[in-house]
Design a protein around this motif. Structure first.
Motif, mmCIF file in Angstrom:
data_model
loop_
_atom_site.group_PDB
_atom_site.id
_atom_site.type_symbol
_atom_site.label_atom_id
_atom_site.label_comp_id
_atom_site.label_asym_id
_atom_site.label_seq_id
_atom_site.Cartn_x
_atom_site.Cartn_y
_atom_site.Cartn_z
ATOM 1 N N TYR A 279 0.836 -1.201 0.000
ATOM 2 C CA TYR A 279 0.000 0.000 0.000
ATOM 3 C C TYR A 279 0.870 1.249 0.000
ATOM 4 C CZ TYR A 279 -3.602 3.307 1.369
ATOM 5 O OH TYR A 279 -4.466 4.388 1.412
ATOM 6 N N ALA A 280 1.969 1.229 0.760
ATOM 7 C CA ALA A 280 2.895 2.369 0.781
ATOM 8 C C ALA A 280 3.503 2.602 -0.596
ATOM 9 C CB ALA A 280 3.995 2.139 1.818
ATOM 10 N N ALA A 281 3.799 1.518 -1.323
ATOM 11 C CA ALA A 281 4.329 1.652 -2.677
ATOM 12 C C ALA A 281 3.299 2.308 -3.596
ATOM 13 C CB ALA A 281 4.731 0.287 -3.230
ATOM 14 N N ALA A 282 2.025 1.980 -3.406
ATOM 15 C CA ALA A 282 0.964 2.614 -4.188
ATOM 16 C C ALA A 282 0.880 4.103 -3.875
ATOM 17 C CB ALA A 282 -0.376 1.931 -3.903
ATOM 18 N N VAL A 283 1.006 4.458 -2.610
ATOM 19 C CA VAL A 283 1.022 5.880 -2.222
ATOM 20 C C VAL A 283 2.191 6.593 -2.890
ATOM 21 C CG1 VAL A 283 1.317 7.478 -0.287
ATOM 22 C CG2 VAL A 283 -0.130 5.460 -0.023
ATOM 23 N N GLY A 284 3.351 5.951 -2.890
ATOM 24 C CA GLY A 284 4.516 6.545 -3.522
ATOM 25 C C GLY A 284 4.326 6.758 -5.005
ATOM 26 N N TYR A 285 3.687 5.810 -5.675
ATOM 27 C CA TYR A 285 3.484 5.962 -7.117
ATOM 28 C C TYR A 285 2.440 7.025 -7.440
ATOM 29 C CZ TYR A 285 6.476 3.134 -9.941
ATOM 30 O OH TYR A 285 7.570 2.687 -10.629
ATOM 31 N N VAL A 286 1.433 7.152 -6.614
ATOM 32 C CA VAL A 286 0.468 8.236 -6.821
ATOM 33 C C VAL A 286 1.166 9.588 -6.659
ATOM 34 C CG1 VAL A 286 -1.584 9.349 -5.871
ATOM 35 C CG2 VAL A 286 -1.546 6.876 -6.200
ATOM 36 N N LEU A 287 2.013 9.720 -5.644
ATOM 37 C CA LEU A 287 2.775 10.958 -5.466
ATOM 38 C C LEU A 287 3.702 11.189 -6.651
ATOM 39 C CD1 LEU A 287 3.681 13.376 -3.764
ATOM 40 C CD2 LEU A 287 5.327 11.854 -2.629
ATOM 41 N N PHE A 288 4.314 10.125 -7.148
ATOM 42 C CA PHE A 288 5.199 10.221 -8.310
ATOM 43 C C PHE A 288 4.451 10.785 -9.519
ATOM 44 C CE2 PHE A 288 7.114 7.914 -12.022
ATOM 45 C CZ PHE A 288 8.294 8.626 -12.068
ATOM 46 N N MET A 289 3.249 10.305 -9.764
ATOM 47 C CA MET A 289 2.454 10.791 -10.883
ATOM 48 C C MET A 289 2.023 12.241 -10.672
ATOM 49 S SD MET A 289 2.704 8.282 -12.823
ATOM 50 C CE MET A 289 1.713 9.002 -14.149
ATOM 51 N N ILE A 290 1.722 12.599 -9.416
ATOM 52 C CA ILE A 290 1.372 13.992 -9.119
ATOM 53 C C ILE A 290 2.550 14.911 -9.423
ATOM 54 C CG2 ILE A 290 0.843 15.590 -7.241
ATOM 55 C CD1 ILE A 290 -0.830 13.379 -5.967
ATOM 56 N N LEU A 291 3.748 14.490 -9.042
ATOM 57 C CA LEU A 291 4.935 15.308 -9.279
ATOM 58 C C LEU A 291 5.219 15.458 -10.768
ATOM 59 C CD1 LEU A 291 7.336 14.075 -6.458
ATOM 60 C CD2 LEU A 291 6.033 16.193 -6.558
ATOM 61 N N ILE A 292 5.034 14.387 -11.525
ATOM 62 C CA ILE A 292 5.221 14.471 -12.975
ATOM 63 C C ILE A 292 4.232 15.460 -13.574
ATOM 64 C CG2 ILE A 292 4.971 13.211 -15.145
ATOM 65 C CD1 ILE A 292 6.152 10.788 -13.798
ATOM 66 N N ALA A 293 2.973 15.380 -13.143
ATOM 67 C CA ALA A 293 1.946 16.280 -13.674
ATOM 68 C C ALA A 293 2.248 17.733 -13.319
ATOM 69 C CB ALA A 293 0.573 15.873 -13.133
ATOM 70 N N ILE A 294 2.669 17.979 -12.086
ATOM 71 C CA ILE A 294 2.972 19.348 -11.659
ATOM 72 C C ILE A 294 4.188 19.890 -12.397
ATOM 73 C CG2 ILE A 294 3.798 20.716 -9.710
ATOM 74 C CD1 ILE A 294 1.987 19.019 -7.932
ATOM 75 N N SER A 295 5.221 19.071 -12.543
ATOM 76 C CA SER A 295 6.425 19.514 -13.254
ATOM 77 C C SER A 295 6.124 19.817 -14.709
ATOM 78 C CB SER A 295 7.517 18.443 -13.149
ATOM 79 O OG SER A 295 7.872 18.198 -11.804
ATOM 80 N N ALA A 296 5.340 18.952 -15.357
ATOM 81 C CA ALA A 296 4.980 19.178 -16.757
ATOM 82 C C ALA A 296 4.128 20.433 -16.908
ATOM 83 C CB ALA A 296 4.243 17.961 -17.306
ATOM 84 N N THR A 297 3.203 20.645 -15.972
ATOM 85 C CA THR A 297 2.354 21.841 -16.020
ATOM 86 C C THR A 297 3.175 23.102 -15.834
ATOM 87 O OG1 THR A 297 0.485 20.579 -15.129
ATOM 88 C CG2 THR A 297 0.353 22.974 -14.996
ATOM 89 N N ASN A 298 4.064 23.094 -14.855
ATOM 90 C CA ASN A 298 4.939 24.248 -14.645
ATOM 91 C C ASN A 298 5.775 24.536 -15.878
ATOM 92 O OD1 ASN A 298 4.310 25.128 -12.023
ATOM 93 N ND2 ASN A 298 5.516 23.487 -11.106
#
Length: 307
Positions: A279-298
């Motif tokens: 479950y912690a790995a799933a949390v990490g991957y969701v955060l990873f995708m959020i960071l990719i989206a934020i970086s791409a948007t910026n």
């Protein structure tokens, strides 16, 4: 005879270049490039891409850390639970709140410090040292230092009031944000100071001859010339703030009442306290995708580049 053979070889190489084939020279360059890149590829594959793929694999399992072979494949169940987990959403809201509190002051503050120190003032070498010195401290030192500052007997409650900020639901996260801003300003300050010093003086001299005001020179010369470093620090600052862990872990341990628990701190507690590694790995991957989206948007909005 030798000259004729050399001529034939040159003609063959030229023909290979025209047809897109590899010549002996280009092949040597390719091998040299691969040789120099190979150590990095091996290290990145071992310590970056390997764990990244392993974490993705773990996120689809009810992971047994003591005996991975006994782990059960559960598909997207961890992600389904995550989307309905109120603790995860509270941690995400806390993280977004922290980002809002820290990112604008860090970016704007570091820019103003860089522009101010770049001016011809006395003792600017000392100012540079003072402004950069917090960054040499580790997160543990920063956390312990500011824990004392915000404690009931610390400087901030003594002069401002409010008791122990770190045990107050409303003040705990701002206290962590203040400590982070003080610490993280230094890195961006050095980057932007170097960028400002690379702006050619002749541009300002020409602008002064045209009667441009200081504000006009900043808008039309300074900011455009520092564009790439600014894009870099905006993206890095967003990523660092979303990954905050050490400050709340040391200063509040996520409290009071979960009010300073961030996504990474929640991930850590889920994995190493709750022993729910999948479950912690799933949390990490969701955060990873959020960071990719934020970086791409910026990157898209700051550069106007959709490639």
């Amino acid at each position: 005879m030798a000259q004729a053979q050399q001529t034939e070889t040159d003609a063959t190489n030229a023909s290979a270049d025209e047809s897109g084939g590899l010549t002996a020279s280009s092949l040597r360059e390719l091998l040299a490039g691969v040789t120099f890149a190979l150590p990095y590829v091996l290290i990145a594959g071992t310590f970056l891409f390997g764990p990244l793929l392993l974490a993705l694999y773990m996120s689809f399992h009810d992971w047994n850390a003591l005996d991975p072979a006994q782990s059960q494949f559960i598909g997207l169940e961890n992600y389904r639970i995550l989307l309905s987990d109120p603790d995860f959403w509270d941690a995400l809201r806390n993280t977004v709140y922290f980002v809002v509190l820290t990112v604008p002051p860090i970016i704007v503050g570091s820019l103003l410090l860089a522009l101010g120190v770049n001016r011809d003032v006395r003792g600017k070498w000392l100012l540079r040292t003072i402004f950069f010195s917090p960054y040499v401290l580790t997160v543990a030192v920063v956390g312990l230092l500011w824990t004392e500052v915000f404690s009931a007997s610390g400087l901030v409650p003594y002069y401002i009031g409010g008791g122990n900020w770190l045990t107050d639901h409303q003040l705990a996260m701002p206290a962590i944000a203040i400590a982070t801003i003080w610490w993280q300003l230094a890195f961006n300050f050095i980057i932007l100071l170097a960028a400002r010093q690379n702006v050619p003086d002749r541009l300002y001299e020409a602008a002064k001859l045209d009667g441009a005001s200081p504000w006009r020179m900043m808008r039309d010369i300074t900011i455009p010339q520092m564009r790439n470093p600014l894009i870099f620090i905006v993206i890095v600052t967003f990523v660092n703030s979303f990954q905050v862990f050490g400050q709340p872990y040391i200063m509040t341990d996520g409290g009071p009442s979960f009010s300073t628990t961030t996504v990474v701190l929640y991930l850590y507690e889920t994995a190493f306290t709750g022993r729910e590694f999948g479950y912690a790995a799933a949390v990490g991957y969701v955060l990873f995708m959020i960071l990719i989206a934020i970086s791409a948007t910026n990157y898209y909005f700051l550069t106007g580049d959709d490639q």
